[in-house]
Motif scaffolding. Structure first.
Motif, short mmCIF file in Angstrom:
data_model
loop_
_atom_site.label_atom_id
_atom_site.label_comp_id
_atom_site.label_asym_id
_atom_site.label_seq_id
_atom_site.Cartn_x
_atom_site.Cartn_y
_atom_site.Cartn_z
N THR A 98 0.76 -1.23 0.15
CA THR A 98 -0.09 0.08 -0.07
C THR A 98 0.93 1.20 0.08
OG1 THR A 98 -1.79 -0.88 1.04
CG2 THR A 98 -2.03 1.15 1.25
N MET A 99 2.00 1.26 0.75
CA MET A 99 2.78 2.22 0.65
C MET A 99 3.36 2.70 -0.59
SD MET A 99 4.96 1.74 4.48
CE MET A 99 4.15 1.67 5.86
N TYR A 100 3.82 1.69 -1.28
CA TYR A 100 4.39 1.66 -2.65
C TYR A 100 3.38 2.22 -3.69
CZ TYR A 100 8.65 -0.61 -1.24
OH TYR A 100 9.89 -1.05 -0.29
N GLN A 101 2.24 1.76 -3.43
CA GLN A 101 1.10 2.12 -4.54
C GLN A 101 0.77 3.70 -3.95
OE1 GLN A 101 -0.72 0.07 -6.71
NE2 GLN A 101 -0.94 1.82 -7.48
N ILE A 102 0.78 4.04 -3.12
CA ILE A 102 0.84 5.71 -2.67
C ILE A 102 1.85 6.34 -3.18
CG2 ILE A 102 0.40 7.07 -0.77
CD1 ILE A 102 -1.15 5.29 0.85
N LEU A 103 2.95 5.86 -2.98
CA LEU A 103 4.23 6.70 -3.39
C LEU A 103 4.36 6.84 -4.96
CD1 LEU A 103 6.81 5.17 -0.74
CD2 LEU A 103 5.74 7.38 -0.77
N VAL A 104 3.95 5.94 -5.64
CA VAL A 104 4.20 5.72 -7.09
C VAL A 104 3.21 6.69 -7.78
CG1 VAL A 104 2.58 3.83 -7.86
CG2 VAL A 104 4.57 4.21 -8.93
N ASN A 105 2.15 6.88 -7.01
CA ASN A 105 1.26 7.84 -7.36
C ASN A 105 1.13 9.38 -7.10
OD1 ASN A 105 0.11 6.06 -9.48
ND2 ASN A 105 -0.93 5.16 -7.82
N HIS A 106 1.89 9.62 -6.15
CA HIS A 106 1.81 10.85 -5.22
C HIS A 106 2.78 11.97 -5.85
CE1 HIS A 106 1.84 13.62 -1.74
NE2 HIS A 106 1.09 12.88 -1.27
N PRO A 107 1.93 13.06 -6.05
CA PRO A 107 2.49 14.09 -6.97
C PRO A 107 3.81 14.78 -6.36
CG PRO A 107 0.60 15.03 -5.79
CD PRO A 107 0.84 13.27 -5.68
N ALA A 108 4.02 14.44 -5.07
CA ALA A 108 5.32 14.96 -4.32
C ALA A 108 6.52 14.09 -4.87
CB ALA A 108 5.15 14.68 -2.93
N GLY A 109 6.32 13.01 -5.45
CA GLY A 109 7.55 12.18 -5.79
C GLY A 109 8.33 12.76 -6.85
N ASP A 110 7.78 13.86 -7.78
CA ASP A 110 8.37 14.45 -8.62
C ASP A 110 9.02 15.89 -8.08
OD1 ASP A 110 7.80 12.68 -10.42
OD2 ASP A 110 5.84 13.70 -10.80
N LYS A 111 8.81 16.25 -7.07
CA LYS A 111 9.24 17.43 -6.29
C LYS A 111 10.60 17.32 -5.70
CE LYS A 111 6.28 19.54 -3.78
NZ LYS A 111 5.06 19.78 -2.76
N PHE A 157 11.30 5.40 -9.89
CA PHE A 157 12.35 5.87 -8.98
C PHE A 157 13.83 4.99 -9.10
CE2 PHE A 157 8.48 6.37 -6.77
CZ PHE A 157 8.50 7.56 -6.38
N ASP A 158 13.89 4.33 -10.40
CA ASP A 158 15.15 3.64 -10.70
C ASP A 158 15.84 3.07 -9.75
OD1 ASP A 158 17.36 3.09 -12.35
OD2 ASP A 158 18.42 4.87 -12.11
N CYS A 159 15.32 2.21 -9.03
CA CYS A 159 15.68 1.37 -7.89
C CYS A 159 15.37 -0.09 -8.03
CB CYS A 159 15.35 1.95 -6.48
SG CYS A 159 13.42 1.68 -6.23
N GLN A 160 16.00 -1.02 -7.25
CA GLN A 160 15.72 -2.20 -7.13
C GLN A 160 14.63 -2.74 -5.98
OE1 GLN A 160 15.02 -5.29 -8.74
NE2 GLN A 160 17.05 -5.43 -9.63
N MET A 161 13.66 -3.63 -6.50
CA MET A 161 12.60 -3.98 -5.42
C MET A 161 12.89 -5.53 -5.18
SD MET A 161 8.60 -3.66 -5.44
CE MET A 161 8.43 -1.85 -5.42
N TYR A 162 12.83 -5.97 -4.11
CA TYR A 162 13.02 -7.35 -3.53
C TYR A 162 11.88 -7.83 -2.67
CZ TYR A 162 17.96 -6.45 -4.91
OH TYR A 162 19.07 -6.22 -5.59
N GLU A 163 11.04 -8.58 -3.15
CA GLU A 163 9.63 -8.81 -2.43
C GLU A 163 10.24 -10.09 -1.60
OE1 GLU A 163 5.43 -10.67 -3.65
OE2 GLU A 163 6.92 -10.26 -5.23
N GLY A 164 9.27 -10.20 -0.49
CA GLY A 164 9.42 -10.98 0.56
C GLY A 164 8.23 -11.72 0.95
N TYR A 165 8.32 -12.84 1.97
CA TYR A 165 7.17 -13.40 2.33
C TYR A 165 7.10 -13.75 3.83
CZ TYR A 165 4.00 -16.91 3.53
OH TYR A 165 2.98 -17.96 4.19
N GLY A 166 6.33 -13.49 4.61
CA GLY A 166 6.65 -14.16 6.01
C GLY A 166 5.09 -13.68 6.71
N LEU A 167 5.05 -14.22 7.98
CA LEU A 167 4.01 -13.91 9.01
C LEU A 167 4.29 -13.94 10.32
CD1 LEU A 167 2.22 -17.54 9.01
CD2 LEU A 167 4.21 -17.37 7.80
N THR A 168 3.38 -13.40 10.84
CA THR A 168 3.78 -13.06 12.49
C THR A 168 4.13 -14.37 13.15
OG1 THR A 168 2.34 -11.41 12.62
CG2 THR A 168 2.97 -12.29 14.72
N GLU A 169 3.72 -15.56 12.94
CA GLU A 169 3.86 -16.87 13.47
C GLU A 169 5.35 -17.42 13.17
OE1 GLU A 169 -0.68 -16.81 13.39
OE2 GLU A 169 1.09 -16.08 12.32
#
Length: 504
Positions: free
Chosen positions: A258-271, A299-311
């Protein structure tokens, strides 16, 4: 072993250095160590000791680090509560956890005061920004008026260090008991899988009360790079996040989809200048190919996906810089963690076949607090049964495809339909209700309610949503409501949620 010792050892080995910056102020490792030791002395003077449970309900701040260090130093157990939780959920955790004390802030005090009414075992409420009155103590006064505790309680590997409550399918949260060894081994394996070759400047806005935040916090103590430090945010604020990246030349960000989704569409990303950003880690919910492509391109960066759970303390698998990135995969299991795929009869399936993801390793929880039957079911056969569906390919890469359970992952947080259904069933105009998750561009999933009205009752969508918000955390309230004449059911009366999905 005691988790707090790894921070002590880093301070001794690397000397005093900037640990993070928070709201423009640098905080050093020696300052955190001193605050934690003094708080430990204060908690000890209140009778808190080995095995006692202490609730911490705070938004991100330096004091959260001090709380974790102080409570562990005494051999006590931390029970973190998300500061966004509603009063009813908070009350349940306070009561069920057998906590002896609560550490909170003045802005959350009214909710905590209401939630603790009638819970006799809670003797003290320690308030950041508060004052001494009745059973309440000012956090700063407790720190300043007590000498630093010199001794650290020696703990066994399987002694509980942390108890995080995660929602259960019964509608009530479950206390996941994680040991000192669980958390240390997971932090160590996560650090190794991170494959860091230099010091990073890491932006931290994940709630430190969330299991994802805890492993990030613990892994920081394992970094051998003196120049590494964190930029800590009280909470997620996209424009402020971009400003901090530019100001401190942040190289690493860790967040939920959700954070990434907001960031990629946020106008401040270009400021702001975000060119320093090199790598991002994303976990806690499925990542769409479009989100991966749009964020890494912009943002010209690498993204690494992970998987986990509290348990699982919580990390299970992570993509690596040294390995090929496969679309849709969360990478391979972290060191010393084994992942297999089981069918409905707990038989192992071959590569490429979908089934339930099961996990074994030193990161797997001790169990659920005061829930032996659910513990036995979840840990049957020596494997942690995650309830998630996926498969392993021929090279051992893990792919998450679905969920056995009806859990909804909204903005990286696990939400169980039965919990919401239980609250909405209390409405006098509701005859039957079923909750499902529906796709959402912003949160990954949103919450939808199917409702059968009582005969001759008038009930609007807005009324349902407002009722839900009055009974639970607004974040968990349905965003859409559909009224139907009857819920589809099996011959034995079980609601067929897949049929509800077909209606959409």
């Amino acid at each position: 072993m005691n988790l707090v010792k790894f921070g002590d050892e880093r301070l001794e080995k690397l000397g005093d250095n900037r640990t993070f910056v928070f709201e423009g102020e640098a905080v050093t490792s020696s300052q955190l160590n001193e605050m934690g030791r003094r708080l430990a002395g204060g908690l000890k003077s209140l009778g808190i000791g080995r095995g006692d449970h202490v609730v911490v309900s705070l938004s991100n701040s330096p004091e959260v680090f001090a709380c974790f260090g102080a409570i562990w130093r005494l051999g006590a157990v931390i029970v973190p509560i998300m500061f966004l939780l509603g009063e009813d959920e908070t009350r349940y955790i306070l009561d069920h956890s057998d906590a002896k004390a609560v550490i909170t802030s003045v802005d959350l005090l009214e909710k905590i005061e209401n939630a603790v009414k009638g819970i006799d075992q809670i003797k003290k409420i320690i308030v950041l920004g508060g004052e001494d009155r009745g059973n309440q103590l000012d956090f700063s006064g407790l720190v300043e008026n007590n000498p630093p505790l010199k001794l650290t309680e020696e703990m066994d590997e399987d002694d509980v260090a942390l108890m995080i409550y995660t929602s259960g399918t019964t509608g009530q949260p479950k206390g996941v008991m994680l040991s000192h060894n669980n958390l240390y081994q997971n932090a160590l394996a996560s650090w190794q899988a991170n494959e860091a070759a230099k010091g990073d400047i890491t932006l931290i806005c994940l709630p430190l009360a969330h299991s994802f935040g805890v492993v990030v916090m613990n892994s920081g103590n394992l970094s051998p790079f003196k120049e590494s430090f964190g930029v800590l945010m009280r909470w997620f604020d996209p424009e402020e996040l971009f400003r901090l990246i530019e100001k401190y030349r942040v190289t690493q960000f860790i967040g939920v989809p959700t954070m990434y989704q907001i960031l990629v569409n946020h106008p401040a990303g270009d400021k702001f200048d975000t060119s320093s950003l090199e790598r991002c880690t994303i976990s806690a919910a499925p990542v769409t190919e479009e989100l991966y492509r749009s964020f890494t391109t912009k943002f010209d960066c690498q993204m690494y996906e992970g998987y986990g759970l509290t348990e699982a303390s919580p990390a299970v698998a992570l993509c690596r810089a040294s390995m090929a990135i496969k679309k849709g995969s969360t990478g391979i299991p972290i060191p010393d963690v084994e992942v297999r795929i089981f069918d409905a009869e707990d038989r192992e399936l071959p590569a490429g076949e979908q089934g339930e993801i099961v996990v074994k390793g030193p990161n797997v929880m001790l169990g659920y607090y005061k829930r032996p039957e659910e513990t036995a079911e979840t840990l049957r056969g020596g494997w942690l049964h995650t309830g998630d569906v996926g498969y392993l390919d021929e090279e051992g890469y893990l792919f998450i495809t679905d969920r056995f359970k009806d859990m909804i992952i909204k903005g990286g947080y696990n939400i169980y339909p039965s919990e919401i259904e239980g609250y909405l069933e209390e409405h006098p105009a509701v005859s039957e209700i079923a909750i499902i998750g529906i796709p959402d561009d912003k949160y990954g999933e949103e919450i939808m309610a199917f409702i059968v009205r009582m005969p001759d009752q008038d009930l609007s969508e807005d009324a349902v949503i407002e009722f839900a918000k009055s009974r639970m955390t607004p974040f968990k309230a349905p965003s859409q409501v559909k009224f139907i004449d009857g819920l589809p059911k099996s011959l034995v009366g079980k609601v067929l949620k897949k049929e509800l999905r077909k209606m959409l």
